[in-house]
Write an enzyme that holds these catalytic residues in place. Sequence first.
Site, PDB file in Angstrom:
ATOM      1  N   GLY B  14      39.936  36.924  28.285  1.00 21.01           N
ATOM      2  CA  GLY B  14      41.171  37.624  27.961  1.00 21.01           C
ATOM      3  C   GLY B  14      42.374  36.707  27.863  1.00 21.01           C
ATOM      4  N   GLY B  16      42.606  33.363  27.232  1.00 21.27           N
ATOM      5  CA  GLY B  16      42.564  32.463  26.083  1.00 21.27           C
ATOM      6  C   GLY B  16      42.775  33.206  24.773  1.00 21.27           C
ATOM      7  CG  PHE B 115      42.137  50.270  40.983  1.00 20.63           C
ATOM      8  CD1 PHE B 115      41.428  51.054  40.097  1.00 20.63           C
ATOM      9  CD2 PHE B 115      41.632  49.016  41.313  1.00 20.63           C
ATOM     10  CE1 PHE B 115      40.239  50.600  39.543  1.00 20.63           C
ATOM     11  CE2 PHE B 115      40.439  48.563  40.760  1.00 20.63           C
ATOM     12  CZ  PHE B 115      39.741  49.352  39.874  1.00 20.63           C
ATOM     13  CG  ASP B 223      32.676  24.263  33.822  1.00 21.76           C
ATOM     14  OD1 ASP B 223      32.071  24.069  34.888  1.00 21.76           O
ATOM     15  OD2 ASP B 223      32.194  24.860  32.848  1.00 21.76           O
ATOM     16  CD  GLN B 242      40.144  40.306  45.619  1.00 17.63           C
ATOM     17  OE1 GLN B 242      39.858  40.500  44.442  1.00 17.63           O
ATOM     18  NE2 GLN B 242      41.277  40.714  46.135  1.00 17.63           N
ATOM     19  CG  HIS B 244      35.206  43.918  44.913  1.00 18.75           C
ATOM     20  ND1 HIS B 244      34.639  45.079  45.371  1.00 18.75           N
ATOM     21  CD2 HIS B 244      36.106  44.284  43.964  1.00 18.75           C
ATOM     22  CE1 HIS B 244      35.172  46.105  44.714  1.00 18.75           C
ATOM     23  NE2 HIS B 244      36.068  45.642  43.857  1.00 18.75           N
ATOM     24  CG  LEU B 254      32.661  44.707  41.271  1.00 18.37           C
ATOM     25  CD1 LEU B 254      32.937  43.920  42.526  1.00 18.37           C
ATOM     26  CD2 LEU B 254      33.825  44.614  40.317  1.00 18.37           C
ATOM     27  CD  GLU B 257      40.026  48.222  44.678  1.00 24.92           C
ATOM     28  OE1 GLU B 257      39.672  47.127  45.112  1.00 24.92           O
ATOM     29  OE2 GLU B 257      41.176  48.469  44.296  1.00 24.92           O
ATOM     30  NE  ARG B 288      39.518  44.632  44.511  1.00 21.59           N
ATOM     31  CZ  ARG B 288      39.498  44.325  43.242  1.00 21.59           C
ATOM     32  NH1 ARG B 288      39.559  43.066  42.874  1.00 21.59           N
ATOM     33  NH2 ARG B 288      39.430  45.257  42.323  1.00 21.59           N
ATOM     34  CG  HIS B 357      35.685  40.253  42.725  1.00 21.37           C
ATOM     35  ND1 HIS B 357      34.803  40.605  41.743  1.00 21.37           N
ATOM     36  CD2 HIS B 357      36.848  40.871  42.435  1.00 21.37           C
ATOM     37  CE1 HIS B 357      35.410  41.400  40.876  1.00 21.37           C
ATOM     38  NE2 HIS B 357      36.656  41.566  41.268  1.00 21.37           N
ATOM     39  NE  ARG B 399      41.989  39.744  40.924  1.00 21.94           N
ATOM     40  CZ  ARG B 399      41.317  40.813  40.476  1.00 21.94           C
ATOM     41  NH1 ARG B 399      41.966  41.860  40.004  1.00 21.94           N
ATOM     42  NH2 ARG B 399      40.001  40.831  40.506  1.00 21.94           N
ATOM     43  CB  SER B 404      42.596  39.863  37.417  1.00 18.54           C
ATOM     44  OG  SER B 404      42.159  38.809  36.602  1.00 18.54           O
ATOM     45  CG  LEU B 405      41.202  43.333  33.486  1.00 12.81           C
ATOM     46  CD1 LEU B 405      40.638  44.703  33.153  1.00 12.81           C
ATOM     47  CD2 LEU B 405      40.543  42.278  32.610  1.00 12.81           C
TER      48      LEU B 405
END
Lengths: 235, 586
Positions: B14, B16, B115, B223, B242, B244, B254, B257, B288, B357, B399, B404-405
């Site tokens: 997402g 990049g 959430f 990397d 983190q 999860h 996963l 949540e 979390r 996670h 987080r 994150s998204l």
Amino acid sequence: MQATFRVLRYNPEKDNKPHFEDYTLDVHPTMTVLDVLHQIKWNYDGTLSFRRSCAHGICGSDGIKINGKNALACSILLKVINLKKVVTIEPLPHFPIIKDLIVDMTDFYQKLETVKPYLIVNNPAPVEGERRQSNEDAEKLFESAKCILCACCTTSCPSTWSDENYLGPAALLKAYRFVFDTRDEASDERLDIIDTPDGAWRCHTIFNCNACCPKEINITWHISQLKKAVSTREL
Amino acid sequence: MIHKYDVLIVGAGGAGLRAAVEIPKEYTCAVISKVFPTRSHTGTAQGGVCAALANEEDDSWEYHAFDTVKGSDYLGDQDSIEVMCQDAVRAVIELEHMGVPFSRTPDGKIAQRQFGGHTKPENPNDPNSRRLPVKRACYSADRTGHVMLHTLYENCLKNQVKFFSEYFVTDLILEDNICKGIVTIDIATSEIHVFHAKTVMFATGGFGRVFRITSNAHVGTGDGCALVYNAGLPLEDMEFFQFHPTGLWRLGILVSEAARGEGGILRNKDGERFMERYAPTVKDLAPRDMVSRAILTEIREGRGILGSDGTYYINLDLMHLGKKLIDEKLPEITGFARTYLGVEPTKESVPIQPTAHYAMGGIPTNVDAEVIADEKGTIVKGFYSAGECACVSVHGGNRLGTNSLLDIVVFGRRGGKKMVEYLKNAEHTEFKVDPAEKTRTLLDGVLNKKGTENIAKIRREMQEVMMDKCGIFRNEKELGEALVKIRELKERYCNASIQDKGVIFNMDLMEAIELENMLELAETIVVSAAVRTESRGAHSREDFPKRDDVNWMKHTFIWKPEDGKDSEIKYKPVTITRYKPMERKY
Ligand SMILES: Cc1cc2nc3c(=O)[nH]c(=O)nc-3n(C[C@H](O)[C@H](O)[C@H](O)COP(=O)(O)OP(=O)(O)OC[C@H]3O[C@@H](n4cnc5c(N)ncnc54)[C@H](O)[C@@H]3O)c2cc1C
Ligand code: SF4
Ligand code: SF4
Ligand code: FES
């Protein structure tokens, strides 16, 4: 428990043509075929090569042929396979083999691009807020949007085997994803692209694709909706 | 082979892809990824992307910012958090405009769900009143990351972005504090390709594969972070990783949540809803780090459920949600439970355990995704980083789900914009030394290794020790043991060989390089964890159980040591704007 896996091997640097090799190992019914491939690679033969990433059926990297049927290695548990017989593992059919279970997917990706797989809108978006869409209309897209581009369907399709120009089920499904998006304004353009002998009409509703889609998408139904859309627009 | 581009983006997740969309046609831009773009890890994200759209109930970006600060255990930089939360609404609307098929409300707006850690004050006129869960996570069933990744990729196709898929980045060319390009191996042929660029962005994702039980993909080997560290730049807050709370037992896959957001309940072996004891107000929707610790505490105190292989788990109960809701809103994750554990979530509890996670730490950047070279904020020219590999830091010590998204699209875009600004006056700077040299040595080295050690075995041992001694609970003794072990593994790695000596799609070679990278990162995690003598967010020290705001309101920066020396560590103070540290209770 022991089981034997007959894996297609091909290294163009060494081999003239593909051949099979047998690996017998200790397994457990809750292992996936991907686990088996990793076991072989990590414990027996480091040269075995295959694609994989997420390991739980969502990235679409590891489509292969298991006992003659296309599937994701990471989503098939050994408990659903008859381990009393040798289990055959091959790359996806039809595409050129690069090495072992890795095939060249260039053609698959190119065909996807021909259906203009992106939202096309001419009217500007609302200045504030989202474009409205009813949840029913959104849900009409969900099944097609589930596609992970694994190519299990396209490489299982007899029409693909016989007509190299056929767009194939995955590309047609992608066309559906946008043709039936109430926000999109280029349905006509896309219907033109698929309303060809090598487009939707090459599909003879043989259902191979449905039978192996790991995301359980009813691809044939989606293609039939496209055919319907083409026919009604000509009226 | 040498390629020349104005912009190079490493990573087609997402972050990049969002950056790539931002680069106008007048500049040449290439995106490089070790997997085909839609195979990137972003596609596995399930639950949602958050923004205070207020589509389902009253909400505001300030509440969101407060939650993020508090969720971060006050380690997040508040200026960056404000930037992200203020921009969230625009960012999510933009995703919709790009074509993301979101689930919808009855009036056709983007649907939202609850959430963990996302709240609003019970009384809007009193910011200090009790905080209750709020519907802030925008979603598309439980495939939010998948549809975001595909939509972003589709937008790149529309913009005719140039992709180099299955190219593996092996080196970052940094001379005189200027980033000049990168070196890659074309996986299909093992040929070396040098990319000479005016600007480079790393959006290379996380490194959960350092741990044994993880939700991360096999390619999540960090990397990019390792290359930056090897190039002599620091990494930030590596001790904050983190776990999860709800990974499928033994597998780590996963269970989002969203399962608890929709009403799922965690129960111990007595059937007790134990989260009521740990977080009385938000219960199962606590952040979390807290839920993971609660689960481990339940298990340690004998209230876990004994599994067939002698390990313990906790139950996640979804049965009361009913088949209809489960099928409509949680189809993927309940599918995972069926496929991988043979459990029918509409009729049985799902066995879960915490799973590694998300990396809060990574490549230090400022709010414009510019990589910084030290604790003072000195900018590395032409070098950017965004997404999970970067540390802005918006997530601080922990987080919040769905942040994150959001992070990847907000900072991917900001980085893209900043690169375009930089390009106005940028040139290709000549390389001083042969850029391919190091990669040639690396390739020869790995291919001609003759030792007796085995890559898979070393990796397994690293993952075990990181899980057992540097996981959810940590202490000085075990961290010391972990460090000894990681250093031993690094030595053994030098004595490892691979079987595949070929040039075509040499997966053995990739795995070896990835392991080398992960061993470096494992060391930075252990060392950073050992120096931080407090407990904060996901970093929980049994020997220092309290948060220590007097001494530790600061970010850890770690540099690669010279051979035989100890790592260099420095600190950067946390940026505080308006939220004073408070005790973190839910
Ligand atoms: C199972 C799961 C569920 C999640 N659910 C959510 C959620 O609901 N909401 C939320 O906000 N967050 C969620 N997250 C977190 C979030 O998905 C990730 O943090 C985020 O997607 C990371 O995106 P990215 O663009 O930074 O990196 P990635 O998507 O990981 O992309 C990394 C890219 O870098 C490339 N790359 C890496 N190394 C190299 C190399 N050496 N050479 C070339 N290319 C390289 C890869 O090929 C890839 O394209 C979830 C994470 C997981 C694991
Ligand atoms: S239904 Fe159509 S697309 Fe599917 S396998 Fe048959 S011919 Fe191919
Ligand atoms: S439709 Fe199904 S089988 Fe075909 S590419 Fe998509 S997920 Fe794979
Ligand atoms: S590894 Fe991702 S789908 Fe199988």
